[in-house]
Structure formats: C-alpha cells, structure tokens
Design a protein around this motif. Structure first.
Motif, short mmCIF file in Angstrom:
data_model
loop_
_atom_site.label_atom_id
_atom_site.label_comp_id
_atom_site.label_asym_id
_atom_site.label_seq_id
_atom_site.Cartn_x
_atom_site.Cartn_y
_atom_site.Cartn_z
N ILE A 113 0.86 -1.18 0.00
CA ILE A 113 0.00 0.00 0.00
C ILE A 113 0.89 1.23 0.00
O ILE A 113 1.98 1.23 0.59
CB ILE A 113 -0.96 0.00 1.22
CG1 ILE A 113 -2.03 1.08 1.06
CG2 ILE A 113 -0.20 0.18 2.52
CD1 ILE A 113 -3.16 0.96 2.08
N VAL B 130 0.52 5.49 0.59
CA VAL B 130 -0.40 6.51 1.10
C VAL B 130 0.30 7.87 1.15
O VAL B 130 1.41 7.97 1.65
CB VAL B 130 -0.90 6.15 2.52
CG1 VAL B 130 -1.85 7.22 3.04
CG2 VAL B 130 -1.57 4.79 2.52
N GLU C 255 -4.95 12.19 9.76
CA GLU C 255 -5.25 10.90 9.12
C GLU C 255 -6.43 11.02 8.17
O GLU C 255 -6.48 10.35 7.14
CB GLU C 255 -5.54 9.85 10.19
CG GLU C 255 -5.72 8.45 9.64
CD GLU C 255 -5.94 7.40 10.71
OE1 GLU C 255 -6.22 6.24 10.36
OE2 GLU C 255 -5.82 7.74 11.90
N ASP D 275 -5.35 11.81 4.69
CA ASP D 275 -4.49 10.87 3.97
C ASP D 275 -5.17 10.40 2.69
O ASP D 275 -6.41 10.29 2.64
CB ASP D 275 -4.17 9.66 4.85
CG ASP D 275 -3.27 10.00 6.03
OD1 ASP D 275 -2.77 11.14 6.09
OD2 ASP D 275 -3.07 9.12 6.89
N VAL E 178 -4.98 7.30 -0.16
CA VAL E 178 -4.42 6.03 -0.62
C VAL E 178 -4.22 6.13 -2.13
O VAL E 178 -5.18 6.30 -2.88
CB VAL E 178 -5.34 4.84 -0.27
CG1 VAL E 178 -4.76 3.55 -0.83
CG2 VAL E 178 -5.54 4.74 1.23
N GLU F 189 -2.83 0.26 -4.03
CA GLU F 189 -3.03 -0.93 -3.20
C GLU F 189 -2.71 -2.18 -4.01
O GLU F 189 -3.01 -2.25 -5.21
CB GLU F 189 -4.48 -1.04 -2.72
CG GLU F 189 -4.95 0.03 -1.79
CD GLU F 189 -6.40 -0.17 -1.39
OE1 GLU F 189 -6.97 -1.23 -1.76
OE2 GLU F 189 -6.97 0.71 -0.71
N ARG G 224 -2.93 -2.44 5.04
CA ARG G 224 -3.78 -1.29 5.39
C ARG G 224 -3.75 -1.02 6.89
O ARG G 224 -3.60 0.12 7.33
CB ARG G 224 -5.21 -1.53 4.92
CG ARG G 224 -6.06 -0.25 4.98
CD ARG G 224 -7.53 -0.55 4.62
NE ARG G 224 -7.67 -1.32 3.41
CZ ARG G 224 -7.59 -0.82 2.18
NH1 ARG G 224 -7.34 0.47 2.02
NH2 ARG G 224 -7.74 -1.59 1.12
N VAL H 226 -0.49 0.60 8.13
CA VAL H 226 -0.45 2.05 7.96
C VAL H 226 -1.18 2.75 9.10
O VAL H 226 -0.72 3.77 9.62
CB VAL H 226 -1.04 2.47 6.59
CG1 VAL H 226 -1.21 3.99 6.52
CG2 VAL H 226 -0.14 2.00 5.47
N LYS H 227 -2.33 2.20 9.51
CA LYS H 227 -3.07 2.79 10.63
C LYS H 227 -2.22 2.80 11.90
O LYS H 227 -2.19 3.78 12.65
CB LYS H 227 -4.36 2.01 10.88
CG LYS H 227 -5.44 2.20 9.83
CD LYS H 227 -6.69 1.42 10.21
CE LYS H 227 -7.79 1.60 9.17
NZ LYS H 227 -8.30 2.98 9.15
N ARG I 181 0.62 5.26 11.52
CA ARG I 181 0.09 6.63 11.63
C ARG I 181 -0.14 6.99 13.10
O ARG I 181 0.15 8.12 13.52
CB ARG I 181 -1.23 6.71 10.86
CG ARG I 181 -1.65 8.12 10.46
CD ARG I 181 -0.70 8.67 9.43
NE ARG I 181 -1.20 9.86 8.77
CZ ARG I 181 -1.06 11.11 9.20
NH1 ARG I 181 -0.41 11.36 10.33
NH2 ARG I 181 -1.52 12.13 8.51
N TYR J 131 5.11 10.51 2.34
CA TYR J 131 4.41 9.28 1.94
C TYR J 131 4.76 8.15 2.90
O TYR J 131 5.88 8.07 3.43
CB TYR J 131 4.81 8.88 0.52
CG TYR J 131 4.44 9.87 -0.54
CD1 TYR J 131 3.16 9.91 -1.07
CD2 TYR J 131 5.38 10.81 -1.00
CE1 TYR J 131 2.82 10.84 -2.04
CE2 TYR J 131 5.04 11.74 -1.97
CZ TYR J 131 3.76 11.75 -2.49
OH TYR J 131 3.41 12.68 -3.44
#
Length: 429
Positions: free
Chosen positions: A16, A18, A24, A27, A29, A32, A161, A164-165, A168, A242
């Motif tokens: 992914i 972003v 957030e 952000d 995307v 993917e 995914r 990334v959360k 972040r 990024y």
C-alpha cells in the motif's frame, strides 16, 4: 486509486502507498496491492509495541530515564531456542525504560522487547491484550497479536492497510520518529557498561547502497519464514510525505538475484513513483459557485448560490485533468425559508475520479445572507390557514349551519302557511 506505471512491478504479495496529510482524515491512498490480505507481521509487530508503550508512558506519566526493567529468567524462557534476534541481554541485567524501548524499535532485539512488555504491563500476555485493544481502538479490522517479538504464530496477523493505521498512530508521538530515525543507539545497563546497536533498517543507512533511500525518514523491517520480507517506511521530500508498506516479499527474484533485498526494491519503486508522479492540487476553490438552494419568504430573490466552505486540495496524479473530477452536490432539503445566513452550511459536495473513487468532500455554505419579508410571511400564514383542515372544517360547519337554517326556514314557513290556511277556511265556514 492508481495503477503502477508501465514497466513497474512489485515482488511483495501485499502493498500500500499513502500520501500523508496533516491529519489521518486527509491521507490519500494512492495504490493498493492485496492491501487487506492477512499476513504474518514478523518484526513489524514492533510498530504496535512502540505505539502502546508510548501511549502508556504518556498516560501514566512514566519517567523513561529513571524507570527500569530487569531481564529475568521468565523473559529468557520466552526467547531461548526460538532463533529470534536479540541484543544479548544477560539474566539479571537492569535497563532504563528508554533503553529498552529504543533497542526494541531499531533492532530485532526480542530480549529488550519482552523486558519492555514486563516492565510496562507486568507480563507479555497482558501487554499483548493491550496491543489488541489499541488495534481495535484505532480502527484496525484484520489485525491480531499473540506476542511482542514477531515470532510466527498462525493467529498473529495484520494487513498492509492496518499497518499504515498503526504506523500513523505511532507517529502521533514525537518520540517515535526520534527513535526510528537513529542509525545506531548506545544503551547503558544500570550496573555499568554500554551496548551499541545499529538500526537494522538499511533504508536509512547510507552505508548500505543497495537499500539506502535518501528521502526515507524512518522504517521498520521484518522477516520470518511465514511472513517473508516486510518493510514499513515513511519518506519525505519537497513538502510531500508518503507512507508505504510491503509484506511478503520473497528472498529472490525470478532470476535468483537480489537476495533479501526485494522488499527494499519495492519500497524504492513506490516512493520514486510517489515523488515523481503525484502533486498537490487545488481541485475546488473557496467561494466557487457549486450549487443553488431554493429560498422561500425572501422578497428580492428566490434562491441563493452555494459555495465550498474551504478550498479542497489533495495529492493526485500530475497527469490528472481537473475537468475529469466528478462533483456530486448533496443538498437536503433543497428548499428553505428565509432568513438565510451567509456561511451557514446547507449541504456538501463530494469529489470523485473514475466514477466511484472518492477524493473527499467539502461543506457547501450560503454565499450571501437573505432577509425574511414580513409581508410574505403574513401571506404565507394566510395561505397556510386557507389550506389548513381547520379552515375547511369551519367552512363545512358553516355550510351545514346554513343548510340547516334554510331547512328550518322552509319547515317554519310551511307550518305558517298551513296555519294561515286553516284560519281562512274557518272564517269562510
């Protein structure tokens, strides 16, 4: 979402890319590849370890320079024989929480990481419980942890995914970036001595020319037989930032080259594409007429122009034509009564590309104020009264009374005529 440029491919099973905004919610995307595929996280589990540790430290006001943890036999039993990387701690050695946290982040130092978990939560088991609770709290939907070391376990899974959360969230703590940017760190056991460890993320080490990326800020690598090679990283240049995650890169390419480097190659590909192929563009300007709202009870005009509450800008392909952006105006209801106040929100405009890919949305507000006309209000009240069921009920009642009155008059007059005729008849007899 965009497709990789022609001729560019990724070896990783999942990935992914972003574009990071100020928050957030901002952000974007950009790319993917099987981003929701559940995979073993290997040492990327340490991103959550660091996030939870910093959260707990902040909430409890823990002094990381004076709070200490000891590497015990209980800690050692969780690591011995597993083959996981260690910093070389000895049973009985005591370290500051700052040393334990930093070594856990920049190295695959399982001994430091387990000791960190015991120091903060009393056991690895309890620390993992708190990791899973935090994962749910920040919106991870396909992540579950069973240990802090990154050892393979069928139940320990995450996705690109969700990673990334987690990344972040970890970035919300300034200390996290500070630690992850270190190319090496020297720890000092409480009993004396020192231990210097390099950051095993070659993305930020210029001494590793095949892996180094000059724009990279920090990252975390991982590898196990089940997970393959993994890497989560953040890069920044020219005001653009990024985040990229690749999971499940093989050890060798189809020709048997790049042993253990394909995850770095994939990250390079994603970051190069991001910096070269995308730019920040204003797609909607504040005060630009977008829609119209019908207005009742205003003497001068029967509608007001709706405009965006703010500018809307985001990261999009440099080749994107602004004319291809689809604007969907949502106003509910589409008619209101005056007064209307300038700047009041009456709807929103959603922006899409490729028909169904939503870029974002902005509130729509009134471009001017409209006053209410007292005369029109009075006339509306009259109309409303004339159309009300009470008015018609009154009309019907009056009609019934009138009909009743007429009928009574008719009956009364007939009776009078009959009486009069009787009197006349008696007189002539």
């Amino acid at each position: 979402m965009y497709e990789l440029p022609e001729g560019k491919t990724l070896s990783s099973s999942s990935a992914i890319l972003v574009a990071l905004g100020a928050t957030e919610d901002e952000d974007v995307v950009l790319y993917e590849k099987e981003a929701d595929q559940k995979r073993a996280p290997a040492a990327l589990v340490r991103i959550m370890v660091g996030a939870l540790a910093l959260k707990t430290i902040q909430e409890k006001g823990i002094d990381t320079a004076t709070t200490t943890g000891t590497y015990t036999l209980q800690c050692d039993n969780l690591i011995t024989g597993t083959g996981v990387g260690v910093a070389g701690m000895r049973i009985g050695d005591t370290w500051t929480l700052q040393d334990l946290l930093t070594m856990s982040m920049i190295q695959t130092a399982a001994d430091a990481c387990v000791t960190l978990a015991f120091t903060i939560s009393g056991s690895e088991t309890q620390f993992v419980v708190e990791m899973n609770a935090l994962a749910q709290e920040i919106g991870c939907t396909d992540t579950f942890f069973t240990n802090v070391t990154g050892l393979d376990n069928p139940n320990q899974v995450t996705t690109a995914r969700d990673t990334v959360k987690i990344l972040r969230y970890a970035m919300s703590f300034p200390q996290y970036e500070e630690m992850m940017k270190l190319t090496q760190y020297t720890a000092h056991p409480v009993g004396g001595g020192e231990l210097t460890l390099p950051n095993n993320n070659n993305l930020i080490r210029s001494s590793s020319p095949n892996s180094y990326y000059s724009k990279a800020l920090f990252g975390k690598t991982g590898f196990t037989d089940l997970a393959g090679y993994c890497l989560a990283a953040v890069a920044q240049d020219g005001g653009y930032e990024y985040a990229a995650v690749v999971l499940g890169a093989p050890e060798q390419d189809a020709e048997g080259n790049n042993v253990g480097l394909l995850h770095y190659k994939d990250i390079h590909t994603l970051f190069d594409w991001a910096f070269d192929g995308f730019s920040y563009k204003t797609l909607l300007s504040k005060n630009e007429p977008v829609g119209r709202l019908n207005v009742n009870l205003s003497w001068n005009q029967d509608s007001v122009v709706l405009v965006p509450e703010t500018d809307f800008a985001t990261v999009v392909s440099k080749d994107m034509d602004a004319e291809t952006i689809i604007r969907k105006v949502v106003v509910d209801p589409d008619t209101v009564d005056a007064p209307v106040t300038k700047g009041q929100v009456y709807g929103k405009v959603e922006l899409y590309v490729n028909v169904d890919q939503k870029l974002g949305e902005v509130n729509l507000v009134a471009s001017e104020s409209l006053e209410r006309s007292d005369l029109l209000v009075f006339w509306q009240e009259v109309q409303n009264f004339l159309q009300s069921p009470w008015f018609w009920a009154g009309i019907i009642l009056l009609a019934l009374l009138l009909i009743g009155y007429i009928i009574l008059n008719i009956v009364h007059n007939r009776r009078r005529r009959k009486k009069k005729m009787r009197r006349v008849n008696k007189k002539f007899k």
